[in-house]
Structure formats: C-alpha cells, structure tokens
Design an enzyme around this catalytic site. Sequence first.
Site, mmCIF file in Angstrom:
data_model
loop_
_atom_site.group_PDB
_atom_site.id
_atom_site.type_symbol
_atom_site.label_atom_id
_atom_site.label_comp_id
_atom_site.label_asym_id
_atom_site.label_seq_id
_atom_site.Cartn_x
_atom_site.Cartn_y
_atom_site.Cartn_z
ATOM 1 N N HIS A 86 -57.173 -39.447 -16.633
ATOM 2 C CA HIS A 86 -56.494 -38.704 -15.577
ATOM 3 C C HIS A 86 -55.785 -39.623 -14.576
ATOM 4 O O HIS A 86 -54.913 -39.172 -13.834
ATOM 5 C CB HIS A 86 -57.467 -37.765 -14.858
ATOM 6 C CG HIS A 86 -58.410 -38.427 -13.913
ATOM 7 N ND1 HIS A 86 -59.693 -38.771 -14.265
ATOM 8 C CD2 HIS A 86 -58.272 -38.809 -12.624
ATOM 9 C CE1 HIS A 86 -60.309 -39.328 -13.228
ATOM 10 N NE2 HIS A 86 -59.470 -39.362 -12.223
ATOM 11 N N ASP A 124 -61.613 -38.069 -21.082
ATOM 12 C CA ASP A 124 -61.105 -38.760 -19.888
ATOM 13 C C ASP A 124 -61.212 -40.276 -20.038
ATOM 14 O O ASP A 124 -61.616 -40.979 -19.113
ATOM 15 C CB ASP A 124 -61.819 -38.296 -18.621
ATOM 16 C CG ASP A 124 -60.964 -38.495 -17.367
ATOM 17 O OD1 ASP A 124 -59.844 -39.025 -17.497
ATOM 18 O OD2 ASP A 124 -61.414 -38.127 -16.278
ATOM 19 N N SER A 202 -61.874 -43.778 -9.756
ATOM 20 C CA SER A 202 -61.706 -43.251 -11.112
ATOM 21 C C SER A 202 -61.230 -44.335 -12.067
ATOM 22 O O SER A 202 -60.255 -45.038 -11.798
ATOM 23 C CB SER A 202 -60.703 -42.101 -11.114
ATOM 24 O OG SER A 202 -61.244 -40.964 -10.500
#
Length: 356
Positions: A86, A124, A202
């Site tokens: 992402h 992801d 992330s």
Amino acid sequence: MRLLYSYRVSPVPSSGVSKEASAAAGDESKPHDCFGKDTIANAAAKVGPAVVNIAIPQDFFGITSGKSIGSGTIINKDGTILTAAHVVVDFLGTRGSSKGKIEVTLQDGRTFEGKVINADLHSDVAILKINSETPLPEAKFGSSSRLRPGDWVIAMGCPLSLQNTVTAGIVSCVDRKSSDLGFSGMPREYLQTDCAINMGNSGGPLVNMDGEIIGVNIMKVAAADGLSFSVPIDSVCKILEHFKKSGRVIRPWLGLKMLDLNEMIIAQLKKQDPSFPNVNKGILVPMVTPRSPGERAGFFPGDVVIEFDGRPVERLKEVIEVLGDKVGVPIKVLVKRAGDKLVTLTVIPEEANLDV
C-alpha cells in the site's frame, strides 16, 4: 503484473543457538535470554543501516503537494527492498512513469530512485529495487513461527517523517486472524504487537532481539494505542518465492470454509448433535460455496477433513501448506461424516479471484 527479475530470498535461519546449548537449555533457549541494557540497542544497530525511508511526491492536477512517506528494508546487497504494497500502490503498473519518482533514503543519508518490481495487495507485500555502484547493507530474516506472546520486538522506520526511529514492545498475539479485524476475503494472519506504529512506519521491519526481521509493519488501530499489526516473515518468504517462480502470487481456491477442531469444540458439537463424527482432531467444513470446486468434489457441511493429499492434517495451516500453488491439480481428501462414514473425495483447486 508479471515481471522477470532475480533476487535472493534469504532462507529462514535457525535460532543461532549451538546444538550443545540447545541440548542443555531446551529448544526455547535463545542467546538473548539474558536481557541487558544494550539488548534492544544492539538488535536495532544490526538492522538500522538496511532500513530505508520511502517518499513519494503527491501530485494534484500537476502541482506537487507534499510526500507520502513509508519505510522498507534492504534484503539484498544489490538494492532489493522489502516494503508494504500500500506504500507504493499508485505505482503498480505505471512503473513510476506518470506520478513522479519513488525516493529511497538510506540511514547514512544517500538517496536513490526506486522502482516497483512486484507487489501483492492481498498480503500487502511489495518489492522495490534501487541501483548502487557499491554493495548496500542488508538485513537478515528470522523466523516468525518461533515467536511467543510476550517476546520483545522492535519496530523501525519513518513515522510521521521522523527518519531512523526505533520503538520497542512485545508480541501481543502471534496469529491474529484477519476476520478478528473485520477483513473479508481469504483468511490471513498477523503478528499483533504493542510497539508504537504510526503513519510512515508502513513497510518497515519488525525485528527480534537477534537483529533479524520477523515481520513487516503494515497498520495500527487508529482509535487505540498499542494495537499494531505486521505480516509474519514466514508468510513474506512464501510471497517472495511466488514472485520468483510466477511473477505473482497464485492462491488455490476450494470454496470451503474450514475451522480447526479441538477436544472442547468437538465435545460441544457432539452435545448439540449426537451424530457428529467420532474424531479427536481434524478440520471442520461448516460451509460449502455453491458451484465451487469443493461442491463439485462432493463436500457437505459437517464434513471433518482428516487427511489431505495423503497427509494427516489437524490444522488449517497444514492444508494451506499442502495446497501451495496447486491450481488444476487433483487432490485426494479423506473426510469423516455423521455416522462415522469415511469418504474419499477428489477436489481440483481453482485459482482464487480476489477482489482487493
């Protein structure tokens, strides 16, 4: 996206404990059992040089307005970087040609242009590549299967644009189900920790006290503190192998909902329905999707899977492991039904059509 490239996937190493030490202290013994004042700092120092900051300019109608920030880890000296899908989702398929450049900054301050090599939105997980004239620092993979609730871990990355940030905490849960978090689709499992994770973390690594990557940080619960989640590194390794082999992740689909059984659940089910099969373990099939490979194979709700492809199975994880990327390959399944009837079925998995 199907791309040809090569990179090395580090094998999941052993704990690093000598055979003599293991024999003396047991399988759970680790070099960092004696937790000292430098334990966290030493572990962070091993991985730190390989942790990178990922910045992507945000364009609105041709005007650059700030940057989207993420993190990653160099896993090969050739510049292969592991991150979250992402973080680079806008570049999937564009190869970075229409939305600016991916800027990758190392801990030592050097900046490179990154290119998306491959990504899987469902898990992801993504791979970037940077080119350097000299070998780059790399981090080693550990094993997430050895983790226990309460183990110390470190989260590293670039939260809120604060580069080279280290936070520490413990593992809260080693197999948090995606359904527990309200996610639909195919089941996934995450590592839950209480490490401080914020926007920008992330794609950064979750690290054990041996300085090995044991997860990829991907999210937190926005309305809470100490509820952070990572993709286990053992799952990541399987994704990377799919990338190398097929250029994408191939997920077989049976159309069966499957649940692990234990003695307590079996006792409860037999109390509700005395005709429930006499089993001590196995995998319950409570639902069969219409027009699915499972229905065509002859599965019925209430079946208990006890063998899969000739291998005794007790947990859903074992079925997933046997399935691998077998699409279109007939698989023999032994199930037990009400009245203790044993039935052998042949199921032919189809490739899952994921809406992500």
